[in-house]
Design a protein around this motif. Structure first.
Motif, mmCIF file in Angstrom:
data_model
loop_
_atom_site.group_PDB
_atom_site.id
_atom_site.type_symbol
_atom_site.label_atom_id
_atom_site.label_comp_id
_atom_site.label_asym_id
_atom_site.label_seq_id
_atom_site.Cartn_x
_atom_site.Cartn_y
_atom_site.Cartn_z
ATOM 1 N N VAL A 85 0.846 -1.198 0.000
ATOM 2 C CA VAL A 85 0.000 0.000 0.000
ATOM 3 C C VAL A 85 0.884 1.252 0.000
ATOM 4 O O VAL A 85 0.650 2.178 -0.787
ATOM 5 C CB VAL A 85 -0.956 0.001 1.219
ATOM 6 C CG1 VAL A 85 -1.640 1.350 1.388
ATOM 7 C CG2 VAL A 85 -1.991 -1.111 1.082
ATOM 8 N N LEU A 86 1.880 1.285 0.862
ATOM 9 C CA LEU A 86 2.766 2.452 0.934
ATOM 10 C C LEU A 86 3.517 2.655 -0.371
ATOM 11 O O LEU A 86 3.686 3.788 -0.827
ATOM 12 C CB LEU A 86 3.741 2.299 2.102
ATOM 13 C CG LEU A 86 3.127 2.354 3.496
ATOM 14 C CD1 LEU A 86 4.174 2.034 4.552
ATOM 15 C CD2 LEU A 86 2.472 3.693 3.757
ATOM 16 N N SER A 87 3.941 1.575 -0.984
ATOM 17 C CA SER A 87 4.645 1.658 -2.259
ATOM 18 C C SER A 87 3.756 2.261 -3.338
ATOM 19 O O SER A 87 4.192 3.134 -4.100
ATOM 20 C CB SER A 87 5.116 0.264 -2.671
ATOM 21 O OG SER A 87 5.647 0.284 -3.961
ATOM 22 N N HIS A 88 2.514 1.825 -3.394
ATOM 23 C CA HIS A 88 1.584 2.369 -4.382
ATOM 24 C C HIS A 88 1.288 3.843 -4.114
ATOM 25 O O HIS A 88 1.173 4.641 -5.050
ATOM 26 C CB HIS A 88 0.290 1.552 -4.419
ATOM 27 C CG HIS A 88 0.458 0.219 -5.066
ATOM 28 N ND1 HIS A 88 0.654 0.056 -6.416
ATOM 29 C CD2 HIS A 88 0.475 -1.022 -4.541
ATOM 30 C CE1 HIS A 88 0.789 -1.220 -6.704
ATOM 31 N NE2 HIS A 88 0.685 -1.903 -5.575
ATOM 32 N N GLN A 89 1.183 4.209 -2.840
ATOM 33 C CA GLN A 89 0.951 5.612 -2.494
ATOM 34 C C GLN A 89 2.133 6.475 -2.912
ATOM 35 O O GLN A 89 1.955 7.561 -3.458
ATOM 36 C CB GLN A 89 0.696 5.762 -0.992
ATOM 37 C CG GLN A 89 -0.658 5.268 -0.561
ATOM 38 C CD GLN A 89 -0.849 5.358 0.949
ATOM 39 O OE1 GLN A 89 0.098 5.497 1.716
ATOM 40 N NE2 GLN A 89 -2.092 5.263 1.372
ATOM 41 N N LYS A 90 3.348 5.995 -2.666
ATOM 42 C CA LYS A 90 4.544 6.749 -3.057
ATOM 43 C C LYS A 90 4.594 6.938 -4.568
ATOM 44 O O LYS A 90 4.935 8.011 -5.052
ATOM 45 C CB LYS A 90 5.807 6.025 -2.584
ATOM 46 C CG LYS A 90 6.035 6.074 -1.102
ATOM 47 C CD LYS A 90 7.256 5.245 -0.731
ATOM 48 C CE LYS A 90 7.364 5.060 0.764
ATOM 49 N NZ LYS A 90 8.463 4.147 1.135
ATOM 50 N N GLN A 91 4.250 5.888 -5.310
ATOM 51 C CA GLN A 91 4.246 5.978 -6.766
ATOM 52 C C GLN A 91 3.201 6.984 -7.242
ATOM 53 O O GLN A 91 3.455 7.765 -8.164
ATOM 54 C CB GLN A 91 3.979 4.606 -7.382
ATOM 55 C CG GLN A 91 5.126 3.640 -7.217
ATOM 56 C CD GLN A 91 4.766 2.222 -7.668
ATOM 57 O OE1 GLN A 91 3.700 1.978 -8.206
ATOM 58 N NE2 GLN A 91 5.674 1.292 -7.432
ATOM 59 N N ALA A 92 2.036 6.973 -6.618
ATOM 60 C CA ALA A 92 0.979 7.910 -7.006
ATOM 61 C C ALA A 92 1.392 9.353 -6.706
ATOM 62 O O ALA A 92 1.140 10.250 -7.524
ATOM 63 C CB ALA A 92 -0.318 7.569 -6.257
ATOM 64 N N ILE A 93 2.028 9.580 -5.599
ATOM 65 C CA ILE A 93 2.503 10.927 -5.243
ATOM 66 C C ILE A 93 3.559 11.389 -6.245
ATOM 67 O O ILE A 93 3.527 12.517 -6.714
ATOM 68 C CB ILE A 93 3.039 10.965 -3.796
ATOM 69 C CG1 ILE A 93 1.879 10.799 -2.812
ATOM 70 C CG2 ILE A 93 3.824 12.233 -3.525
ATOM 71 C CD1 ILE A 93 2.314 10.564 -1.374
ATOM 72 N N ALA A 94 4.477 10.493 -6.584
ATOM 73 C CA ALA A 94 5.539 10.837 -7.528
ATOM 74 C C ALA A 94 4.945 11.185 -8.885
ATOM 75 O O ALA A 94 5.382 12.153 -9.532
ATOM 76 C CB ALA A 94 6.527 9.690 -7.667
ATOM 77 N N ARG A 95 3.928 10.432 -9.336
ATOM 78 C CA ARG A 95 3.291 10.724 -10.616
ATOM 79 C C ARG A 95 2.564 12.065 -10.587
ATOM 80 O O ARG A 95 2.620 12.834 -11.542
ATOM 81 C CB ARG A 95 2.306 9.615 -10.977
ATOM 82 C CG ARG A 95 2.964 8.381 -11.566
ATOM 83 C CD ARG A 95 1.934 7.436 -12.165
ATOM 84 N NE ARG A 95 0.933 6.995 -11.220
ATOM 85 C CZ ARG A 95 0.993 5.896 -10.478
ATOM 86 N NH1 ARG A 95 2.036 5.098 -10.575
ATOM 87 N NH2 ARG A 95 0.017 5.579 -9.657
ATOM 88 N N SER A 96 1.901 12.359 -9.484
ATOM 89 C CA SER A 96 1.148 13.606 -9.392
ATOM 90 C C SER A 96 2.070 14.820 -9.324
ATOM 91 O O SER A 96 1.711 15.911 -9.781
ATOM 92 C CB SER A 96 0.195 13.594 -8.194
ATOM 93 O OG SER A 96 0.915 13.649 -6.995
ATOM 94 N N GLN A 97 3.266 14.643 -8.779
ATOM 95 C CA GLN A 97 4.216 15.746 -8.697
ATOM 96 C C GLN A 97 4.866 16.044 -10.037
ATOM 97 O O GLN A 97 5.351 17.135 -10.271
ATOM 98 C CB GLN A 97 5.278 15.440 -7.640
ATOM 99 C CG GLN A 97 4.733 15.494 -6.242
ATOM 100 C CD GLN A 97 5.768 15.112 -5.203
ATOM 101 O OE1 GLN A 97 6.833 14.564 -5.515
ATOM 102 N NE2 GLN A 97 5.462 15.377 -3.941
#
Length: 99
Positions: A85-97
């Motif tokens: 879950v944390l890995s997917h959240q980090k990836q989503a944050i990186a994409r949004s940035q």
């Protein structure tokens, strides 16, 4: 007086060896999460079953009571799920940035 406050009280379980699952440490949790993140379907299921079985076998070989092994494997499963879950959240944050 100072000796009394620094002295460790004797525990009734002193001398008992408690198995510590070094294989289910942070590096193993992260490795399993990475593998599960890149595998799909039957491949992911086979990998996951093998990893859980391997951990259970290691704990049993280390002398952990069978009654505790199931609980420890469940904790490992929860840790890996949280890491996913944390890995997917980090990836989503990186994409949004990047936008």
């Amino acid at each position: 007086m100072a000796t009394e406050t620094t002295r460790r009280p004797a525990a009734s379980h002193e001398g008992k060896i408690i198995a510590f699952p070094s294989a289910s440490g942070i590096a193993n949790v992260e490795r399993c999460a990475r593998e599960l993140g890149r595998r799909h379907g039957a491949d992911a299921i086979e990998f996951w079953k093998a990893e859980c079985r391997r951990l259970a076998d290691q704990l049993l070989a280390a002398g952990m009571p069978e009654s505790d092994v199931g609980q420890r494997v469940m904790e490992f499963q929860q840790d890996v799920q949280l890491e996913l879950v944390l890995s997917h959240q980090k990836q989503a944050i990186a994409r949004s940035q990047k936008r």
